[in-house]
Design an enzyme around this catalytic site. Structure first.
Site, PDB file in Angstrom:
ATOM      1  N   ARG A  87       0.760   6.097  -4.656  1.00 33.79           N
ATOM      2  CA  ARG A  87       2.036   6.744  -4.966  1.00 33.79           C
ATOM      3  C   ARG A  87       2.879   6.961  -3.712  1.00 33.79           C
ATOM      4  NH1 ARG A  87      -1.278  10.246  -8.609  1.00 33.79           N
ATOM      5  NH2 ARG A  87      -1.091   9.328 -10.686  1.00 33.79           N
ATOM      6  N   HIS A  88       2.284   6.803  -2.544  1.00 28.43           N
ATOM      7  CA  HIS A  88       3.023   7.033  -1.302  1.00 28.43           C
ATOM      8  C   HIS A  88       3.815   5.786  -0.915  1.00 28.43           C
ATOM      9  CE1 HIS A  88       1.384  10.981  -0.557  1.00 28.43           C
ATOM     10  NE2 HIS A  88       0.198  10.518  -0.914  1.00 28.43           N
ATOM     11  N   SER A  97     -10.182  -6.580  -6.035  1.00 27.04           N
ATOM     12  CA  SER A  97      -9.646  -6.851  -7.365  1.00 27.04           C
ATOM     13  C   SER A  97     -10.728  -6.793  -8.437  1.00 27.04           C
ATOM     14  CB  SER A  97      -8.986  -8.240  -7.385  1.00 27.04           C
ATOM     15  OG  SER A  97      -8.611  -8.589  -8.698  1.00 27.04           O
ATOM     16  N   ARG A  99     -10.120  -7.804 -11.260  1.00 27.88           N
ATOM     17  CA  ARG A  99      -9.842  -8.986 -12.067  1.00 27.88           C
ATOM     18  C   ARG A  99     -10.729 -10.156 -11.657  1.00 27.88           C
ATOM     19  NH1 ARG A  99      -4.046 -12.270 -12.510  1.00 27.88           N
ATOM     20  NH2 ARG A  99      -4.623 -13.504 -14.340  1.00 27.88           N
ATOM     21  N   ARG A 147     -12.962  -5.235 -17.417  1.00 29.45           N
ATOM     22  CA  ARG A 147     -12.717  -4.080 -16.537  1.00 29.45           C
ATOM     23  C   ARG A 147     -12.057  -2.917 -17.284  1.00 29.45           C
ATOM     24  NH1 ARG A 147      -7.358  -5.756 -12.946  1.00 29.45           N
ATOM     25  NH2 ARG A 147      -6.246  -6.841 -14.624  1.00 29.45           N
ATOM     26  N   ASN A 163       3.401   3.047   8.623  1.00 32.07           N
ATOM     27  CA  ASN A 163       3.935   3.500   9.894  1.00 32.07           C
ATOM     28  C   ASN A 163       3.560   4.962  10.089  1.00 32.07           C
ATOM     29  OD1 ASN A 163       6.146   5.302   8.914  1.00 32.07           O
ATOM     30  ND2 ASN A 163       7.107   3.390   8.235  1.00 32.07           N
ATOM     31  N   ARG A 174      -1.404  15.522   1.158  1.00 32.14           N
ATOM     32  CA  ARG A 174      -2.785  15.235   0.784  1.00 32.14           C
ATOM     33  C   ARG A 174      -3.815  16.052   1.554  1.00 32.14           C
ATOM     34  NH1 ARG A 174      -2.142  13.377  -4.172  1.00 32.14           N
ATOM     35  NH2 ARG A 174      -0.720  11.588  -4.246  1.00 32.14           N
TER      36      ARG A 174
END
Length: 248
Positions: A87-88, A97, A99, A147, A163, A174
């Site tokens: 979300r950041h 993955s 998948r 999955r 960065n 957090r």
């Protein structure tokens, strides 16, 4: 959980005041920030105390901190933790993955807040989920579809880059005591990784309530009690002003 810093921005030899005639000298990434910040004020950069960079941080001018990057390798966090991390903004991710990778032998993550009986309930649910996953795989169902039965507690591995500004600002949220313990532990581990190569950045990784060491207050709707809430402080100050006005 395993967190390791695998790369960070460094000035090239001969740049940013780097000493080039000493073997083993590792230039601090802060030198890049200091040089970038110095041009804003037509000032001579201070490559030892980073005065301009520190002043920028104190006054909230963190754009100069966007010039350096860090890359971390992280193993053993849950998919729930990954969902929070992604979300950041301004973070870049390369994630294992589900998948394409076989998750049959994955070791799921147990939450730290549960007791022994609750862990048993969670472990049973995990066993059921992985039994279903294994049966689907054996029946020829594609991994990308099998999955779907895996829980948020499924483990994952990733590389993440950001960065310094993005890292600092994410840590304010957090590392808050009200953040979930797993992601809080991850950011504390990231801070630990930076303690040697960039102690200045590590020192700026604090909860939102401790950005200013002189004026510590909570901006959350519900405080953990570590520091008073901002709205409570303002209410107290307003009441004191009102009482002083009444006395006059």
């Amino acid at each position: 959980m395993k967190v390791e810093l695998i790369a960070c921005s460094r000035p090239l030899p001969g740049q940013c005041g780097t000493v080039t005639n000493l073997i083993g000298v590792t230039p601090n990434p802060m030198r890049v920030i200091e040089q970038a910040a110095s041009v804003c004020y037509d000032s001579k950069p201070d490559f030892w105390d980073f005065k301009i960079a520190h002043n920028c941080a104190k006054t909230g001018h963190l754009s100069v901190y966007e010039h350096i990057y860090f890359t971390f390798h992280i193993e053993g966090i849950s998919r729930a933790c990954l969902a929070q991390l992604t979300r950041h903004r301004h973070f870049s991710f390369s994630v294992r993955s589900q998948r394409y990778c076989d998750e049959s032998h994955a070791e799921p993550i147990l939450p730290t807040s549960t007791n022994e009986d609750q862990d048993g309930v969670i472990a049973d649910a995990y066993d059921y989920a992985w039994d279903a996953y294994d049966r689907l795989i054996k029946d020829g169902v594609a991994k990308e579809d099998a999955r779907m039965v895996l829980p948020n507690g499924a483990p994952t591995e990733l590389y993440v880059s950001m960065n310094a500004r993005a890292l600092i600002e994410a840590s304010h949220l957090r590392m808050c005591h009200r953040a979930q313990s797993e992601i809080r532990a991850m950011f504390n581990a990231m801070k630990y990784c930076l303690a040697v190569p960039s102690p200045e950045i590590a020192a700026m990784m604090v909860p939102q309530c401790e950005i200013n060491p002189k004026y510590q207050y909570c901006t959350e709707g519900k405080s953990c009690g570590r520091h008073p809430r901002l709205q409570d402080l303002l209410a107290t100050a307003t009441q004191q002003q009102s009482e002083e006005a009444d006395k006059k």
